[in-house]
Design an enzyme around this catalytic site. Structure first.
Site, PDB file in Angstrom:
ATOM      1  N   GLY A 154       0.859  -1.181   0.000  1.00  0.00           N
ATOM      2  CA  GLY A 154       0.000   0.000   0.000  1.00  0.00           C
ATOM      3  C   GLY A 154       0.895   1.229   0.000  1.00  0.00           C
ATOM      4  O   GLY A 154       1.159   1.842  -1.035  1.00  0.00           O
ATOM      5  N   CYS A 163      -8.954  23.615  15.027  1.00  0.00           N
ATOM      6  CA  CYS A 163      -9.040  24.055  16.415  1.00  0.00           C
ATOM      7  C   CYS A 163      -8.518  22.997  17.372  1.00  0.00           C
ATOM      8  O   CYS A 163      -9.271  22.458  18.192  1.00  0.00           O
ATOM      9  CB  CYS A 163     -10.483  24.426  16.743  1.00  0.00           C
ATOM     10  SG  CYS A 163     -11.029  25.771  15.707  1.00  0.00           S
TER      11      CYS A 163
END
Ligand SMILES: *Cc1c(COP(=O)(O)O)cnc(C)c1O
Length: 467
Positions: free
Chosen positions: A319, A388
């Site tokens: 992968g 945030c």
């Protein structure tokens, strides 16, 4: 003395040119940057013949850039190494969770590889991208009935992970119809050195049958009309630099092959999983694709010969090593905050939603400015995202030339486990992705828009009057 000076000069130069250092044209996983990375006449970064700052201008940022030549050369490196080192037949299978898209499916299909999927979404992407069902393998430790049926109807090989898979298949496949093609996954009991979240071969893992269960599971499967066992599978983890665990795995798998064939199962495929690591930073030193395949292939062939077993078809499932080095993420610099005597923060227009690896695994990356890759560092900053979370830091203590708002930053080796792990945290739309080749760029994933994020929201009728 001269040698020392020579080395010093090379190291300084190479750290100024991360895209060139350690370049290995035969093994993309050892390169810090895509194979086609070069400089134009004004020393600006170019990948696949496209100037990165032009791509940022045209498509906006953040932007995932994928280099077609790096992708294809990684596919070919696996194919050629298997043909060279393994005397029997073989097939590399792309683990699409690393980066799943119609384009990736089409590209790896055209290179003659197979593909692994772990969900209905990845299966549909693979099929619609052009991957033939008989070259697809379905994984997953908790497959739904839908996922099993989509796989079965498209002639996909199903990797049985646990008893639940067996029970559902027995219930779902109608009597008298063709049996499902099955592979059986077991935990080989092999430890390797990588982050604990991406280790899968040790006994205490949620994936696969425990080795102690193997004999009874294989015995119960004999003569079942709804499934035919054609393969065995194990996968030990990801971002692995050692070769020994893969060598040890061959012996464990050959023993399981002997057991399965002894019980009469027509097992032709041995699937050793993926896991080969890549170079994210200069000090990383992964083996080449050829070296990894050689160790795996020779170990499997030897382990089978020792047990007098006819050679199975050898499957492996790369992968990361197939797709990570082909990817570069482009960001634009925005705000900055300097806390005198403490630190400077430079913020870019993306972060943990397009690349969750630093906050998840404390991963490191290599980066430079797209138009000033050779400029000397003038300050040390934390390159942070716009989310945030204080943990939304892409790179800590990064030496950089002084940047101003609008400068384009290139982060290398982001082709794997970035787009595929991206989120909409803070309702930030996902970036676009482009494929570059020979000076052309093609959009392969459109940029999400804030509106797209509202598509699945439903405002209860009784709140509507409040608007
Ligand atoms: C994740 C995974 C792979 C690919 O691992 P890489 O480290 O990205 O090569 C292969 N097989 C299975 C079963 C996996 O879960």
């Amino acid at each position: 003395m001269l040698v020392d000076i020579g080395l010093f000069v090379t190291q300084t130069l190479s750290s100024l040119r991360p895209y060139e250092s350690k370049r290995d044209p035969n093994s993309p996983n050892r390169n810090l940057a895509p194979i086609t990375t070069e400089l134009d006449d004004q020393d600006r970064l170019v990948v696949g013949g496209c100037r990165l700052s032009d791509l940022a201008q045209r498509y906006g940022t953040p932007l995932y850039v994928l280099d077609e030549e790096s992708l294809r050369s990684a596919c070919r490196a696996y194919k050629q190494a298997l043909e060279k080192h393994y005397p029997g037949s073989s097939l590399p299978i792309y683990a699409s969770k690393a980066n799943s898209s119609l384009m990736m499916s089409g590209l790896v299909a055209s290179e003659g590889l197979g593909l692994d999927a772990v969900s209905a979404g990845e299966l549909l992407t693979a099929l619609q991208g052009g991957m033939p069902g008989d070259r697809i393998v379905l994984h997953g430790n908790n497959k739904s009935d839908d996922e099993l049926l989509i796989a079965y109807r498209n002639n996909v090989t199903i990797v049985v992970d646990n008893q639940h898979d067996l029970d559902r298949l027995a219930a779902l496949i109608p009597a008298g119809s063709d049996p499902a093609k099955l592979m059986l996954r077991f935990t080989p009991g092999i430890e390797c050195h990588t982050h604990e979240y991406i280790r899968t071969g040790h006994l205490d893992s949620k994936f696969g049958f425990d080795p102690d269960q193997l004999e009874s599971v294989l015995t119960n499967l004999v003569g079942q009309p709804w499934g035919v066992l054609t393969g065995l599978h194990a996968h030990i983890g990801s971002q692995i630099f050692e070769l020994e665990p893969h060598r040890d795995l061959a012996g464990v798998m050959a023993e399981a092959l002997k057991l399965a064939r002894g019980l009469g199962h027509p097992v032709t495929d041995l699937n050793v999983g993926g896991g080969l690591g890549i170079r994210y930073v200069e000090s990383d030193d992964p083996p080449s694709i050829d070296a990894w395949v050689q160790v795996v292939a020779e170990a499997v062939a030897n382990a089978c010969r020792q047990r007098d077993l006819e050679l199975p078809r050898l499957l492996c499932e790369p992968g990361r090593s197939l797709v990570a080095p082909a990817g570069v993420t482009l960001y634009s610099v925005g705000s900055r905050k300097t806390i005198p005597g403490v630190r400077t923060y430079v913020a870019v227009d993306g972060g943990m939603s397009d690349n969750p690896r630093p906050i998840t695994y404390q991963s490191l990356y290599t980066t430079c400015l797209a138009d000033r890759p050779l400029a000397a560092a003038e300050e040390t900053v934390n390159l942070v995202g716009k989310h945030c979370e204080s943990g939304d830091v892409l790179l800590k203590d990064l030496p950089l030339p002084t940047t101003t708002s609008g400068d384009v930053v290139a982060v290398f080796a982001t082709g794997a486990y970035n787009a595929s792990m991206s989120s909409n945290y803070n309702r930030i739309p996902r970036p676009a992705a482009v494929l570059v080749h020979g000076g052309q760029a093609e959009l392969v994933q459109k940029r999400e828009q804030p509106d797209d994020l509202l598509r699945y929201d439903v405002l209860p009728e009784r709140f509507r009057t409040l608007r």
